[in-house]
Each structure stands twice: as structure tokens, then as C-alpha cells.
Design a protein around this motif. Structure first.
Motif, PDB file in Angstrom:
ATOM      1  N   GLU A   1      10.926   5.892  -1.151  1.00 17.10           N
ATOM      2  CA  GLU A   1      10.886   7.450  -1.520  1.00 17.10           C
ATOM      3  C   GLU A   1      10.512   8.190  -0.435  1.00 17.10           C
ATOM      4  O   GLU A   1       9.578   8.710  -0.116  1.00 17.10           O
ATOM      5  CB  GLU A   1       9.782   7.522  -2.776  1.00 17.10           C
ATOM      6  N   SER A   2      11.589   8.088   0.449  1.00 19.40           N
ATOM      7  CA  SER A   2      11.595   8.598   1.954  1.00 19.40           C
ATOM      8  C   SER A   2      11.481  10.128   1.690  1.00 19.40           C
ATOM      9  O   SER A   2      10.887  11.014   2.519  1.00 19.40           O
ATOM     10  CB  SER A   2      12.847   8.566   2.842  1.00 19.40           C
ATOM     11  N   ASP A   3      12.155  10.883   0.846  1.00 17.60           N
ATOM     12  CA  ASP A   3      12.149  12.138   0.576  1.00 17.60           C
ATOM     13  C   ASP A   3      10.913  12.706   0.122  1.00 17.60           C
ATOM     14  O   ASP A   3      10.219  13.822   0.533  1.00 17.60           O
ATOM     15  CB  ASP A   3      13.109  12.720  -0.707  1.00 17.60           C
ATOM     16  N   SER A   4      10.092  11.985  -0.817  1.00 17.30           N
ATOM     17  CA  SER A   4       8.741  12.248  -1.449  1.00 17.30           C
ATOM     18  C   SER A   4       7.649  12.113   0.130  1.00 17.30           C
ATOM     19  O   SER A   4       6.833  12.966   0.264  1.00 17.30           O
ATOM     20  CB  SER A   4       8.217  11.476  -2.261  1.00 17.30           C
TER      21      SER A   4
ATOM     22  N   SER B   1       1.211   4.426  -4.875  1.00 15.68           N
ATOM     23  CA  SER B   1       1.592   5.822  -4.540  1.00 15.68           C
ATOM     24  C   SER B   1       1.324   6.966  -5.346  1.00 15.68           C
ATOM     25  O   SER B   1       0.893   7.712  -5.300  1.00 15.68           O
ATOM     26  CB  SER B   1       3.152   5.882  -4.030  1.00 15.68           C
ATOM     27  N   ASN B   2       1.575   6.573  -6.935  1.00 20.03           N
ATOM     28  CA  ASN B   2       1.079   7.673  -7.769  1.00 20.03           C
ATOM     29  C   ASN B   2      -0.447   7.799  -7.831  1.00 20.03           C
ATOM     30  O   ASN B   2      -0.765   9.104  -8.116  1.00 20.03           O
ATOM     31  CB  ASN B   2       1.572   7.191  -9.262  1.00 20.03           C
TER      32      ASN B   2
ATOM     33  N   ILE C   1       4.841   1.514  -6.243  1.00 21.11           N
ATOM     34  CA  ILE C   1       5.188   3.007  -7.059  1.00 21.11           C
ATOM     35  C   ILE C   1       3.829   3.351  -7.574  1.00 21.11           C
ATOM     36  O   ILE C   1       3.345   4.493  -7.691  1.00 21.11           O
ATOM     37  CB  ILE C   1       6.249   2.898  -7.981  1.00 21.11           C
TER      38      ILE C   1
ATOM     39  N   LEU D   1       4.656   5.173  -0.173  1.00 20.33           N
ATOM     40  CA  LEU D   1       6.083   5.771  -0.537  1.00 20.33           C
ATOM     41  C   LEU D   1       7.061   5.140   0.145  1.00 20.33           C
ATOM     42  O   LEU D   1       8.283   5.054  -0.249  1.00 20.33           O
ATOM     43  CB  LEU D   1       5.794   7.275  -0.113  1.00 20.33           C
ATOM     44  N   ASP D   2       6.891   4.523   1.445  1.00 17.01           N
ATOM     45  CA  ASP D   2       7.987   4.089   2.274  1.00 17.01           C
ATOM     46  C   ASP D   2       8.359   2.947   1.788  1.00 17.01           C
ATOM     47  O   ASP D   2       9.703   2.505   1.589  1.00 17.01           O
ATOM     48  CB  ASP D   2       7.423   4.052   3.577  1.00 17.01           C
TER      49      ASP D   2
ATOM     50  N   LYS E   1      -1.394   9.641  -4.519  1.00 21.93           N
ATOM     51  CA  LYS E   1      -1.022  11.183  -4.591  1.00 21.93           C
ATOM     52  C   LYS E   1      -2.177  11.778  -5.128  1.00 21.93           C
ATOM     53  O   LYS E   1      -2.387  13.102  -4.652  1.00 21.93           O
ATOM     54  CB  LYS E   1       0.518  11.175  -5.546  1.00 21.93           C
TER      55      LYS E   1
END
Length: 143
Positions: free
Chosen positions: A110-113, A78-79, A75, A105-106, A82
Motif C-alpha cells: 500500500e505505497s499510496d497509503s 497496518s489497520n 494488512i 504498509l510497505d 493506523k
């Protein structure tokens, strides 16, 4: 004598004002050579905290994200990624940083992100030169 003293004082003050306290390139290089991840993270954070408009700040953010990914902090990684992939200069962005963002992300679930960022980053591609080359060429022979 008074003129020499004032000239020396002027030189000393201007060098103090405009001199850099440390070179970010040397700090970045030192951090990449370290084997202790915690020490390297401290150096990268120090580079980031300078808030200078430098490529080394962005490269330090990328290295920091890679280290968090390697530690399993998906997490946090990924932040950071991004921000890097959306705001870093285009000459620093590459496919491997985007792939690492997708992997983090995977792994974070966070599959939607993941789908949103895949679509967003695929539209941010650099447009290639689409000018057509002329098929009619003129040849000159020089003797």
C-alpha cells in the motif's frame, strides 16, 4: 443486630459494585511474559474488549499489531497501527510505532497509503517550546 446486618449488607453491596474484576496491568504483564503467541493474543484481546479508558488498552493494541506483523499479517497489523498512531494518547505514541506502520504498509503493498500516513503523521508532531531565552542575564553575588 438489625443495624449491624444492614451495615454489613451495605458494605458488601458497595464493594461488589465498585470492585474491579481484574487489574489490566497484571493481565498485560502476564501477556508480555508468555512465550505462546496465541495465548498472548487472547489476553491482549481481552484487555481491548474491556473498553476501559486505560493506557493498557492502547499498549495491548500495539503489542497485538507487533505480533501480527511478526506473523506476516501486514494488512491486519497496518489497520491496528493506523488506529493506534491516530487515536492513542500522545504520551504513548513514539517513532517506533510510526516506523512499524510504515513498514507494514510497505510490506502490504500500500505505497499510496504509506505516503499519505507519512505526511499525516509528520504534521502531528508535538510542537516544541519556541520561547526565546533572554540573552541579558542579571547575576547576583551573595556574601
Amino acid at each position: 443486630m438489625k443495624l449491624l446486618y444492614s451495615f454489613f449488607l451495605f458494605i458488601a453491596l458497595t464493594s461488589c459494585i465498585f470492585a474491579q474484576s481484574k487489574d489490566l496491568a497484571l493481565e498485560y504483564e502476564r501477556a508480555t511474559k508468555l512465550t505462546n503467541a496465541n495465548e498472548a493474543l487472547e489476553i491482549y484481546q481481552g484487555i481491548i474488549n474491556t473498553n476501559e479508558d486505560s493506557d493498557y488498552v492502547w499498549l495491548s493494541k500495539l503489542k497485538k499489531a507487533e505480533m501480527f506483523y511478526a506473523k506476516g499479517s501486514y494488512i491486519t497489523s497496518s489497520n491496528i497501527l493506523k488506529e493506534y498512531n491516530l487515536n492513542a494518547p500522545t504520551h504513548l505514541q513514539n517513532q517506533s510505532s510510526k516506523d512499524l506502520l510504515y513498514k507494514s504498509l510497505d510490506a502490504a503493498g500500500e505505497s499510496d497509503s504509506l505516503k499519505v500516513y507519512q505526511k499525516l503523521l509528520s504534521t502531528n508532531k508535538i510542537k516544541k517550546n519556541t520561547s526565546k531565552k533572554s540573552t541579558n542575564r542579571v547575576w547576583f553575588i551573595q556574601f
